[in-house]
Every structure is written in structure tokens, then in C-alpha cells.
Design an enzyme around this catalytic site. Structure first.
Site, mmCIF file in Angstrom:
data_model
loop_
_atom_site.group_PDB
_atom_site.id
_atom_site.type_symbol
_atom_site.label_atom_id
_atom_site.label_comp_id
_atom_site.label_asym_id
_atom_site.label_seq_id
_atom_site.Cartn_x
_atom_site.Cartn_y
_atom_site.Cartn_z
ATOM 1 N N ASP A 1 0.809 -1.417 0.026
ATOM 2 C CA ASP A 1 -0.017 -0.050 -0.007
ATOM 3 C C ASP A 1 0.788 1.357 -0.007
ATOM 4 O OD1 ASP A 1 -2.127 -1.787 0.153
ATOM 5 O OD2 ASP A 1 -2.713 -1.443 2.249
ATOM 6 N N CYS B 1 -1.810 -2.477 7.896
ATOM 7 C CA CYS B 1 -2.096 -3.598 6.666
ATOM 8 C C CYS B 1 -0.679 -4.420 6.599
ATOM 9 C CB CYS B 1 -2.194 -2.742 5.497
ATOM 10 S SG CYS B 1 -3.858 -2.007 5.445
ATOM 11 N N GLU C 1 -4.608 -0.856 -1.465
ATOM 12 C CA GLU C 1 -5.941 -0.903 -0.682
ATOM 13 C C GLU C 1 -7.129 -0.227 -1.634
ATOM 14 O OE1 GLU C 1 -5.529 -0.053 3.501
ATOM 15 O OE2 GLU C 1 -7.998 -0.072 3.461
ATOM 16 N N LYS D 1 -6.637 -4.729 -2.898
ATOM 17 C CA LYS D 1 -7.310 -5.372 -1.897
ATOM 18 C C LYS D 1 -8.526 -4.523 -1.023
ATOM 19 C CE LYS D 1 -3.491 -4.453 1.506
ATOM 20 N NZ LYS D 1 -4.279 -3.602 2.223
HETATM 21 C C1 C5J Z 1 -2.984 0.792 5.454
HETATM 22 C C2 C5J Z 1 -4.541 1.843 6.742
HETATM 23 N N1 C5J Z 1 -2.243 0.267 4.492
HETATM 24 N N2 C5J Z 1 -3.739 2.294 7.885
HETATM 25 N N3 C5J Z 1 -3.972 1.170 5.537
HETATM 26 O O1 C5J Z 1 -2.461 0.422 6.533
HETATM 27 O O2 C5J Z 1 -5.834 2.117 6.751
#
Ligand code: C5J
Length: 221
Positions: free
Chosen positions: A24, A162, A72, A129
Site C-alpha cells: 500500500d 495493513c 488498498e 485489496k
Molecule cells: C494501511 C490503513 N495500508 N492504515 N491502511 O495500513 O488504513
């Protein structure tokens, strides 16, 4: 067996079964004006690791290690976004709303894009995802199986959300994971530190950690 110098003990490297997964590294989490900043976070902590993530990606490519990227994101109709996720954070700006970089975390929106500096090369696997973990509602496990991959170097953001969720999902599915300590970051330094400790506690209960320099040295790049 060759090991990578890691904590809590050497990572049992099987080079032909190893991939790098970069979680991400998206504009909405890392750039000023994005979703992460709208939640009151200091995105400077995350943007500071971009050169290190880039070095790890380029080193893995040079070593012939497959590089996998995750993103994401959700469908424009939000069919894959349950209220339990949408109703989090600052209610004035939620996933799916129009943000400064397009609709927040919606596939195809500019803010959802992976940063140019660490963008996938043509042919590299990109997993979109809808959850925090990269295995939830994705084809990641099938893709890893097809490629006979059983070990993951893990990098990206954010460490305790994540990244950690993906490592726990991977560990439950039988993958050995090595977290690149300086190629991951959190908006909260204490959460990053706690996550690294949790991962490697109790004899690597979730996985191992090592620096990018150490990993690249072990890969001879
Ligand atoms: C990730 C989030 N990628 N913090 N997303 O950690 O919402």
C-alpha cells in the site's frame, strides 16, 4: 541453509521461494493532502521511507526476487466496503468520498495510485485489496502457489495496520515472513516499535525483522 541476519534469529532463506511484497505505498497514505493526512496524521513519517523502499525494490529486482505490490482500494459502487470499515476515521471524509485526490481509496482514483517512485514495473503482480490483510478477498494465495513461493520479505505502510495484518494472515497460511525494518512505517512511532517487537517475540511467533542493508547484503546486491 543460508540465513539472513535477522531478529530474533537468522531467517532461513530459501532464495527460489522468496518474494518481496510491498504493501500500500499509495498517494492517499503518503502524500500531503491525502486521506492519511485528513485523519490528522503526519504523513512526513511515511514519505521519509520512500527512498529506502525504492532501494529494497530495486535490490530485489536485481537479485531476481519477484516483487509484488498491493493497493488498498474499493469498487466505485462500494459493494466491497462494509459499514464497519466505511464509518471509521473522520466522518467528514470517508472512504469513497470525494477527496483532494479524487474518490478516497477507490480503484482508479489518482490518490489510490502507487507512488511513482516505487511503482510496479510491467509484469509485476499488483494485488488490489479491499481489506487490511492482502490475503482477504484477493487471489494472492493462488498467485503465490502458482509461483511456488513460500517466503515473503514484507515492506510498506502502515506497519501496525495493513503490514502487520498481512504478515499474520501469511503466517497462518504457512508463509515465512521477514519484515524490512526501515522500509515500513507508521504514523505512530510507538505503534511501529511495538509491532516489530510483537512480530519477533516468542521465537518469531509471526516472523522476523531485519534492515534493508542486511537483506540486500544477503541477496548479494
Ligand atoms: C494501511 C490503513 N495500508 N492504515 N491502511 O495500513 O488504513
Amino acid at each position: 541453509m543460508t540465513g539472513i541476519r535477522a531478529l530474533p534469529y537468522p531467517f532461513p532463506l530459501r532464495r527460489g521461494e522468496l518474494a518481496l511484497i510491498v504493501i500500500d505505498m499509495q498517494r492517499d497514505f503518503v502524500e500531503p493532502g491525502g486521506f492519511g493526512e485528513s485523519l490528522g496524521n503526519d504523513v512526513g513519517r511515511l514519505s521519509a521511507i520512500v527512498p529506502t523502499v525504492k532501494r529494497l525494490i530495486e535490490g530485489c529486482r536485481a537479485a531476481g526476487i519477484p516483487v509484488i505490490h498491493t493497493q488498498e482500494c474499493h469498487r466505485p459502487d462500494l459493494a466491497d466496503l462494509p459499514p464497519a470499515k466505511r464509518n471509521r476515521g473522520n466522518p467528514s471524509l470517508r472512504i469513497g468520498d470525494q477527496g483532494p485526490m479524487g474518490r478516497i481509496l477507490i480503484a482508479g482514483a489518482p490518490g489510490t495510485a502507487i507512488l511513482d517512485e516505487v511503482a510496479p514495473l510491467p509484469g509485476e503482480l499488483v494485488i488490489q485489496k479491499p481489506g487490511k490483510g492482502a490475503f482477504y478477498a484477493t487471489s494472492l494465495q493462488d498467485e503465490l502457489r502458482k509461483r511456488h513461493l513460500s517466503q515473503l520479505i514484507v515492506a510498506g505502510v502502515t506497519t501496525e495496520v495493513c503490514v502487520q495484518t498481512t504478515m499474520r494472515e501469511a503466517n497462518d497460511r504457512g508463509y515465512e515472513c521477514l519484515l524490512a525494518e526501515d522500509a515500513t512505517e507508521s504514523y505512530f512511532p510507538e505503534f511501529k516499535a511495538a509491532t516489530l517487537d510483537m512480530i519477533r517475540a516468542q521465537g518469531a511467533i509471526v516472523g522476523w525483522t531485519a534492515s534493508v542493508d542486511t537483506i540486500l547484503e544477503a541477496l548479494d546486491v
